[in-house]
Design an enzyme around this catalytic site. Structure first.
Site, PDB file in Angstrom:
ATOM      1  N   TYR A 220       0.862  -1.187   0.000  1.00  0.00           N
ATOM      2  CA  TYR A 220       0.000   0.000   0.000  1.00  0.00           C
ATOM      3  C   TYR A 220       0.895   1.231   0.000  1.00  0.00           C
ATOM      4  CZ  TYR A 220      -4.205   2.534   1.667  1.00  0.00           C
ATOM      5  OH  TYR A 220      -5.268   3.391   1.811  1.00  0.00           O
TER       6      TYR A 220
ATOM      7  N   ARG B  42      -6.325  10.749 -10.241  1.00  0.00           N
ATOM      8  CA  ARG B  42      -5.689  11.397  -9.077  1.00  0.00           C
ATOM      9  C   ARG B  42      -5.182  10.292  -8.157  1.00  0.00           C
ATOM     10  NH1 ARG B  42      -5.828  10.402  -4.284  1.00  0.00           N
ATOM     11  NH2 ARG B  42      -7.678  11.248  -3.352  1.00  0.00           N
TER      12      ARG B  42
ATOM     13  N   LYS C   5      -5.801  -1.858  -2.687  1.00  0.00           N
ATOM     14  CA  LYS C   5      -6.906  -1.668  -1.720  1.00  0.00           C
ATOM     15  C   LYS C   5      -7.636  -2.992  -1.502  1.00  0.00           C
ATOM     16  CE  LYS C   5      -7.043   3.043  -1.190  1.00  0.00           C
ATOM     17  NZ  LYS C   5      -7.367   3.927  -0.109  1.00  0.00           N
TER      18      LYS C   5
ATOM     19  N   GLU D 266     -12.418   5.147  -6.152  1.00  0.00           N
ATOM     20  CA  GLU D 266     -11.117   5.449  -5.565  1.00  0.00           C
ATOM     21  C   GLU D 266     -10.276   6.326  -6.480  1.00  0.00           C
ATOM     22  OE1 GLU D 266     -10.229   4.079  -2.424  1.00  0.00           O
ATOM     23  OE2 GLU D 266      -8.660   5.570  -2.563  1.00  0.00           O
ATOM     24  N   ASP D 267      -9.722   7.361  -5.913  1.00  0.00           N
ATOM     25  CA  ASP D 267      -8.741   8.214  -6.587  1.00  0.00           C
ATOM     26  C   ASP D 267      -9.245   8.791  -7.909  1.00  0.00           C
ATOM     27  OD1 ASP D 267      -7.291   7.741  -4.366  1.00  0.00           O
ATOM     28  OD2 ASP D 267      -5.524   6.894  -5.352  1.00  0.00           O
TER      29      ASP D 267
ATOM     30  N   ASP E 154     -14.228   6.318  -1.208  1.00  0.00           N
ATOM     31  CA  ASP E 154     -13.296   6.103  -0.110  1.00  0.00           C
ATOM     32  C   ASP E 154     -12.526   7.375   0.248  1.00  0.00           C
ATOM     33  OD1 ASP E 154     -11.693   4.558   1.647  1.00  0.00           O
ATOM     34  OD2 ASP E 154     -10.149   4.407   0.100  1.00  0.00           O
ATOM     35  N   ASP E 155     -12.143   8.142  -0.755  1.00  0.00           N
ATOM     36  CA  ASP E 155     -11.331   9.340  -0.483  1.00  0.00           C
ATOM     37  C   ASP E 155     -12.137  10.401   0.245  1.00  0.00           C
ATOM     38  OD1 ASP E 155      -8.813   8.599  -1.870  1.00  0.00           O
ATOM     39  OD2 ASP E 155     -10.201   8.414  -3.549  1.00  0.00           O
TER      40      ASP E 155
ATOM     41  N   ASN F 201      -0.596  11.669   0.713  1.00  0.00           N
ATOM     42  CA  ASN F 201       0.170  10.487   0.329  1.00  0.00           C
ATOM     43  C   ASN F 201       0.740  10.681  -1.074  1.00  0.00           C
ATOM     44  OD1 ASN F 201      -0.680   9.079   2.693  1.00  0.00           O
ATOM     45  ND2 ASN F 201      -2.654   8.719   1.716  1.00  0.00           N
TER      46      ASN F 201
HETATM   47  N1  LIG Z   1      -4.693   9.852   4.494  1.00  0.00           N
HETATM   48  C1  LIG Z   1      -5.649   9.402   3.718  1.00  0.00           C
HETATM   49  O1  LIG Z   1      -6.334   8.416   4.039  1.00  0.00           O
HETATM   50  C2  LIG Z   1      -5.962  10.095   2.449  1.00  0.00           C
HETATM   51  C3  LIG Z   1      -5.119  11.022   1.902  1.00  0.00           C
HETATM   52  N2  LIG Z   1      -5.445  11.647   0.723  1.00  0.00           N
HETATM   53  C4  LIG Z   1      -4.475  12.546   0.152  1.00  0.00           C
HETATM   54  O2  LIG Z   1      -5.013  13.828   0.044  1.00  0.00           O
HETATM   55  C5  LIG Z   1      -4.410  14.509  -1.020  1.00  0.00           C
HETATM   56  C6  LIG Z   1      -5.475  15.298  -1.748  1.00  0.00           C
HETATM   57  O3  LIG Z   1      -6.459  14.485  -2.318  1.00  0.00           O
HETATM   58  P1  LIG Z   1      -7.678  15.143  -3.147  1.00  0.00           P
HETATM   59  O4  LIG Z   1      -8.502  16.000  -2.253  1.00  0.00           O
HETATM   60  O5  LIG Z   1      -8.414  14.081  -3.839  1.00  0.00           O
HETATM   61  O6  LIG Z   1      -6.847  15.965  -4.200  1.00  0.00           O
HETATM   62  P2  LIG Z   1      -7.112  17.262  -5.051  1.00  0.00           P
HETATM   63  O7  LIG Z   1      -6.032  17.333  -6.036  1.00  0.00           O
HETATM   64  O8  LIG Z   1      -8.524  17.281  -5.496  1.00  0.00           O
HETATM   65  O9  LIG Z   1      -6.961  18.432  -3.992  1.00  0.00           O
HETATM   66  C7  LIG Z   1      -5.776  19.033  -3.645  1.00  0.00           C
HETATM   67  C8  LIG Z   1      -6.100  20.357  -2.994  1.00  0.00           C
HETATM   68  O10 LIG Z   1      -4.906  20.891  -2.459  1.00  0.00           O
HETATM   69  C9  LIG Z   1      -4.726  22.207  -2.923  1.00  0.00           C
HETATM   70  N3  LIG Z   1      -3.293  22.451  -3.081  1.00  0.00           N
HETATM   71  C10 LIG Z   1      -2.454  21.951  -4.007  1.00  0.00           C
HETATM   72  N4  LIG Z   1      -1.212  22.439  -3.823  1.00  0.00           N
HETATM   73  C11 LIG Z   1      -1.289  23.270  -2.780  1.00  0.00           C
HETATM   74  C12 LIG Z   1      -0.363  24.106  -2.125  1.00  0.00           C
HETATM   75  N5  LIG Z   1       0.910  24.167  -2.519  1.00  0.00           N
HETATM   76  N6  LIG Z   1      -0.780  24.841  -1.081  1.00  0.00           N
HETATM   77  C13 LIG Z   1      -2.062  24.797  -0.685  1.00  0.00           C
HETATM   78  N7  LIG Z   1      -2.989  24.014  -1.251  1.00  0.00           N
HETATM   79  C14 LIG Z   1      -2.609  23.274  -2.291  1.00  0.00           C
HETATM   80  C15 LIG Z   1      -5.469  22.305  -4.225  1.00  0.00           C
HETATM   81  O11 LIG Z   1      -5.836  23.658  -4.490  1.00  0.00           O
HETATM   82  C16 LIG Z   1      -6.662  21.409  -3.938  1.00  0.00           C
HETATM   83  O12 LIG Z   1      -7.655  22.140  -3.279  1.00  0.00           O
HETATM   84  C17 LIG Z   1      -3.660  13.446  -1.830  1.00  0.00           C
HETATM   85  O13 LIG Z   1      -2.273  13.564  -1.593  1.00  0.00           O
HETATM   86  C18 LIG Z   1      -4.129  12.138  -1.273  1.00  0.00           C
HETATM   87  O14 LIG Z   1      -3.125  11.160  -1.275  1.00  0.00           O
HETATM   88  C19 LIG Z   1      -6.623  11.405   0.073  1.00  0.00           C
HETATM   89  C20 LIG Z   1      -7.497  10.484   0.576  1.00  0.00           C
HETATM   90  C21 LIG Z   1      -7.194   9.711   1.761  1.00  0.00           C
HETATM   91  C1  LIG Z   2      -5.208   6.766   1.074  1.00  0.00           C
HETATM   92  C2  LIG Z   2      -5.874   7.223  -0.120  1.00  0.00           C
HETATM   93  O1  LIG Z   2      -6.944   6.736  -0.456  1.00  0.00           O
HETATM   94  C3  LIG Z   2      -5.276   8.258  -0.923  1.00  0.00           C
HETATM   95  O2  LIG Z   2      -4.250   8.803  -0.558  1.00  0.00           O
HETATM   96  O3  LIG Z   2      -5.848   8.559  -1.973  1.00  0.00           O
HETATM   97 MG   LIG Z   3      -7.447   7.204  -2.425  1.00  0.00          MG
END
Ligand SMILES: NC(=O)C1=CN([C@@H]2O[C@H](COP(=O)(O)OP(=O)(O)OC[C@H]3O[C@@H](n4cnc5c(N)ncnc54)[C@H](O)[C@@H]3O)[C@@H](O)[C@H]2O)C=CC1
Ligand SMILES: CC(=O)C(=O)O
Ligand SMILES: [Mg+2]
Length: 555
Positions: A99, A153, A171, A242-243, A265-266, A410
């Protein structure tokens, strides 16, 4: 049924080539004689545990995480019982390989490291034949869980085209290893709608359609064709999105969540685990949720999903919706979300601050927002590596005794901060959870494991809940119940432990935790009227029975 019971008419090399039936060196002498296997295996007969020991050594023989990932994927494609026994026996060690973060590298280099097929690839050209193609899935019979992506994404790595298939595979491996969904009942799917990744488009080795991404009505048509094929061919299957890029993630969820058994999931899984970790942090810090001031970096679907669930929890605690919204300050790539901003989605606009709030501010970047707002919690879902700088974190820690700092992006390379730095900058006062795994922190000479606030605490348990309780929809209440169960389990585990209490349950005990989380979600499904009536005792027993343990069927 063959793959569920191990009963088969397959013989000889064909039997060894089927990863769900193959026992490799664990076939007994009698089985080898009866099944036409004599001469096809080295003479030694091993137990499953002996095979695990050997496989673990072979795994450790590879230095690079990606090579370890490739080894494990090959093992999975050769002997699934052995693969799952190895993963469950060494969950904490293997999770970062199966993962995040390594799965991100595997997606990036998917075409280069591709070996054997797994799951289904559905392309735009075939949209009228998705029904037929679903019949080609390797294991016939019912499918319990589908994880689907269009690769746009992938973690924080952006558009990976068909390389995104690594995510549904990873997953679903965890649906099985942690949730106990039988591997024959899982189906990874990649919707190939093209890619806008220039590197991939010009890479001669790229294995996907060499076309730009579908958009607009064509994209929607593709998704609809897929959903209706699943509805007809695999009714009752849990469909996990997902993603997907934010532009598609929320609209798809809104369109389909009341039509079939589905969740994103996200948006929803992430929200539940973060609410769970935040609840523990509130308990530890002594600052109740309604008193937290939350600055969220990133305003994509993950971040907004997290805030929506925390907001609902605040309303549950007696705040008006307006008061709950005012506990949040969202900062994205263009600064603070304020009313004057154009181009905000309806979901984002909910969190926009009044324009006059910033009239006297020196800009609306994260540093200024933290200086002005004096947050108690800083949540990163931005993909912006290192965005929680020393200056920002020290500033936050100067106005808050126990700052909650969650760099959740991530893979590791995109984390908003390194937890060791956060601990140093805050004199050990920060309450930290990360999205990807990090080494434990040293606290008072002891190693303190770091909470990994990742939706892996939620999705395998949702699968188990649905398998055990027969839910027909995934409701918000099921996710909130899962969040509460996560926090409860963390509190139970913390009782009697020396040192700082962990914000989340231990990774090593995730299979047991999944049963408790699944039970809570299954009970909520009954309360919501989306699952058949059942008592807690009945559901507890159903959850235990539904959780498959990797073992060979008796010879
Ligand atoms: N820990 C977990 O379980 C999870 C973590 N994530 C992580 O969250 C992140 C975002 O996912 P999404 O919302 O789907 O992505 P997305 O690409 O839709 O959103 C990213 C957001 O961050 C902002 N952004 C980008 N660069 C920036 C910067 N330098 N300064 C401030 N804001 C900035 C963008 O304007 C946007 O609003 C990914 O890295 C993903 O891996 C997502 C789901 C689960
Ligand atoms: C953990 C997860 O689903 C993500 O980073 O997109
Ligand atoms: Mg995800």
């Amino acid at each position: 049924m063959t793959h569920l019971t191990g009963q088969t008419t397959a013989r000889g090399a064909a039997l060894l080539a089927d990863p769900l039936l193959n026992k490799g060196t664990a076939f007994t002498r009698r089985e080898r004689a009866e099944l036409g296997l004599e001469g096809l295996l080295p003479p030694a007969v091993e137990t499953l545990d002996e095979q695990v020991t050997r496989a673990h050594r072979a795994f450790l023989g590879y230095d690079k995480p990606l090579n370890r990932h490739i080894y494990l994927r090959q093992l999975q494609d050769t002997n699934e019982v052995l693969f799952y026994r190895l993963v469950t026996a060494h969950l904490e060690e293997l999770l970062p390989i199966v993962y995040t973060p390594t799965v991100g590298e595997a997606c990036r280099r998917f075409s280069e490291i591709y070996r054997r097929p797994r799951g289904l690839f559905l392309a735009w050209e075939d949209r009228d034949r998705f029904h037929e193609i679903l019949h080609n899935r390797p294991h016939k019979g019912a499918v319990e869980v589908i994880v689907v992506t269009d690769g746009q994404r992938i973690l924080g790595l952006g558009d990976q085209g068909v390389g995104g298939m690594g995510i549904p595979i990873g997953k679903l491996s965890l649906y099985t290893a942690i949730g106990g969904i039988h591997p024959a009942r899982t189906l990874p799917i990649l919707l190939d709608v093209g890619t806008d990744n220039e590197e991939l488009l010009s890479d001669p080795r790229y294995l996907g359609r060499r076309e730009r991404r579908l958009t607009g009505a064509e994209y929607d048509e593709m998704i609809e064709a897929f959903v209706s094929a699943v509805e007809t061919e695999l009714p009752g299957t849990l469909l996990q999105w997902e993603d997907f890029a934010t532009a598609h993630a929320r609209p798809i969820l809104t369109r389909y969540r009341d039509r079939l058994l589905t969740f994103n999931d996200d948006i929803q899984g992430t929200a539940a685990v973060v609410l769970g970790a935040l609840s523990t942090a509130c308990r530890v810090s002594g600052t109740p949720l309604p008193e937290q001031r939350l600055v969220v970096l990133g305003a994509g679907s993950a971040a907004v999903g997290v805030a929506d669930m925390i907001r609902a929890a605040l309303v549950d605690e007696g705040l008006s919706d307006e008061a709950a919204r005012r506990r949040f300050w969202f900062v994205d790539v263009d600064g603070l979300l304020i009313g004057a901003r154009t181009g905000l989605s309806d979901e984002q606009r909910v969190y926009a601050r009044a324009d006059d709030e910033v009239a006297e501010w020196d800009g609306t970047g994260l540093a200024e927002v933290v200086r002005r707002v004096e947050p108690t919690a800083l949540i990163g879902l931005s993909t912006a590596s290192g965005a929680f700088t020393e200056e920002i974190v020290r500033q936050m820690a100067s106005t808050c005794e126990r700052p909650v700092v969650f760099p959740l992006s991530n893979p590791t390379s995109h984390s908003e901060a390194d937890p060791a730095d956060l601990a140093r900058w805050t004199g050990g006062r920060a309450l930290i959870a990360t999205g990807s795994p990090f080494p434990p922190l040293k606290v008072d000479g002891r190693e303190a494991p770091l909470a990994q606030a990742n939706n892996v605490y939620i999705f395998p348990a949702m699968g188990l809940a649905v398998a055990a309780g027969g839910a027909t929809r995934v409701t918000d209440r099921m996710l909130v119940a899962a969040a509460r169960a996560v926090a409860l389990r963390a509190a139970d585990e913390a009782a009697g432990l020396p040192g700082p209490p962990p914000l989340l349950p231990a990774i090593g005990g995730m299979r047991e935790a999944a049963r408790e989380i699944a039970l809570a979600a299954a009970l909520a499904a009954v309360e919501d009227g989306v699952a058949p009536r059942a008592t807690e005792a009945e559901l507890r027993a159903a959850v235990a029975t539904a959780q498959w343990t990797p073992d060979y069927p008796a010879p």
